[in-house]
Structure formats: C-alpha cells, structure tokens
Design an enzyme around this catalytic site. Structure first.
Site, PDB file in Angstrom:
ATOM      1  N   GLY A  20     -14.612 -71.037  48.895  1.00 51.38           N
ATOM      2  CA  GLY A  20     -15.643 -71.657  49.741  1.00 51.38           C
ATOM      3  C   GLY A  20     -16.866 -72.083  48.946  1.00 51.38           C
ATOM      4  O   GLY A  20     -17.395 -73.180  49.137  1.00 51.38           O
ATOM      5  N   CYS A  21     -17.301 -71.231  48.048  1.00 52.96           N
ATOM      6  CA  CYS A  21     -18.499 -71.522  47.252  1.00 52.96           C
ATOM      7  C   CYS A  21     -18.253 -72.689  46.298  1.00 52.96           C
ATOM      8  O   CYS A  21     -19.137 -73.503  46.066  1.00 52.96           O
ATOM      9  CB  CYS A  21     -18.938 -70.280  46.489  1.00 52.96           C
ATOM     10  SG  CYS A  21     -19.379 -68.920  47.600  1.00 52.96           S
ATOM     11  N   THR A  22     -17.045 -72.764  45.762  1.00 51.22           N
ATOM     12  CA  THR A  22     -16.682 -73.869  44.867  1.00 51.22           C
ATOM     13  C   THR A  22     -16.670 -75.180  45.650  1.00 51.22           C
ATOM     14  O   THR A  22     -17.226 -76.185  45.193  1.00 51.22           O
ATOM     15  CB  THR A  22     -15.322 -73.602  44.200  1.00 51.22           C
ATOM     16  OG1 THR A  22     -15.427 -72.394  43.440  1.00 51.22           O
ATOM     17  CG2 THR A  22     -14.919 -74.741  43.288  1.00 51.22           C
TER      18      THR A  22
ATOM     19  N   ALA B  40     -20.360 -76.157  46.368  1.00 54.29           N
ATOM     20  CA  ALA B  40     -21.060 -76.612  45.155  1.00 54.29           C
ATOM     21  C   ALA B  40     -20.553 -77.985  44.719  1.00 54.29           C
ATOM     22  O   ALA B  40     -21.348 -78.859  44.346  1.00 54.29           O
ATOM     23  CB  ALA B  40     -20.883 -75.587  44.035  1.00 54.29           C
TER      24      ALA B  40
END
Length: 152
Positions: free
Chosen positions: A45-47, A50
């Site tokens: 999710g964070c990738t 970003a």
C-alpha cells in the site's frame, strides 16, 4: 495530542530526510505542502501511494505544492525506498513518532481482530501560510494522490 481541524495552524516540525538533512515545515512557507503519513517503506500500500505521488509530481509542482511523506522508518530505509522506486518527493523519518502524534496520525488500529498502535494513514494539505486547508483520514492508498491533486 489534540484533534486538528481545517483552519488550524499546522504543527511545526523538524525531521531528517532520506539524506540525513534536517527539513522543517517552516522551510516551505509560500508553498502548499502535501504532508502524508504512511506506515512503512516497501510495503504494497505504501509503495502504491508513494509511486502515485511521484507519477503526479510535476502536476503538484505546477500547483506550487511540495510533497512530503512521513513514516517511523529510518533515513536509510527511506534512502533505499527512494532509490528502488525512483521516488521524487521528500521522505522524513519520524522514529520517535512525535510528529505523527502531533498530527493525530499515530493511534490505535485494528487488524484481524487485534488492536495495536501504529500509523493511521492520513494526509494534510497545508496552505502557503502554514494553515491546514484539507484533512484526509484513514486514507486508502490506491488513487489517493489523484484525489488530492484533483481537489487542489
């Protein structure tokens, strides 16, 4: 920790970026700041989040906005994350979680029936004078950058 509202002055901070350089919110007076809190580098999710901010980086710049991601990860982790995915924006290390707490982005979470403390994925849009003009709470990572850009 108090609940921040639209119109509040954004809490000031100074943290180290991916290169170990101190970055302060006051460095960006005169620009809009897209300040997003995320749990961990190199997670799906964070990738996604970003990379979407990076895909739209120039469009944010055209709107006089700077993008800053904050997580509890180390500066070294941020450096590797940026290199791996060619990220264009600033990542700051909040290892003490003080800034995350000041913005209400650290708190109780539930996952598979277990409760634990962690980053609550949130985004704050801060205007040129340092006031909060938009708050996104419990953000879904996918398509979030597009939504923020659209509403700018």
């Amino acid at each position: 920790m108090k609940d921040l509202k639209v119109g509040d002055k954004a809490p000031q901070f100074e943290l180290l970026n991916q290169d170990g350089v101190k970055i302060a919110l006051k460095d960006f007076i005169g620009k809009k700041v897209i300040l997003y809190f995320y749990p961990k580098d190199n997670t799906p999710g964070c990738t996604t989040q970003a990379c979407e901010f990076t895909q739209n980086y120039e469009k944010f710049m055209d709107k006089n906005a700077v993008i800053i991601g904050i997580s509890p990860d180390s500066t070294k982790s941020h450096e590797n994350f940026i290199k791996k995915f060619n990220l264009k924006h600033i990542l700051l290390s909040d290892d003490e979680k003080e800034v995350s707490k000041a913005y209400g982005a650290w708190g109780l979470k539930k996952n598979y029936g277990k409760e634990y403390e962690g980053i609550i994925r949130s985004t704050f849009v801060i205007d040129e004078q340092g006031k909060i003009i938009k708050i996104y709470s419990n953000v879904r990572a996918k398509d979030h950058a597009f939504k923020v850009l659209e509403e700018l």
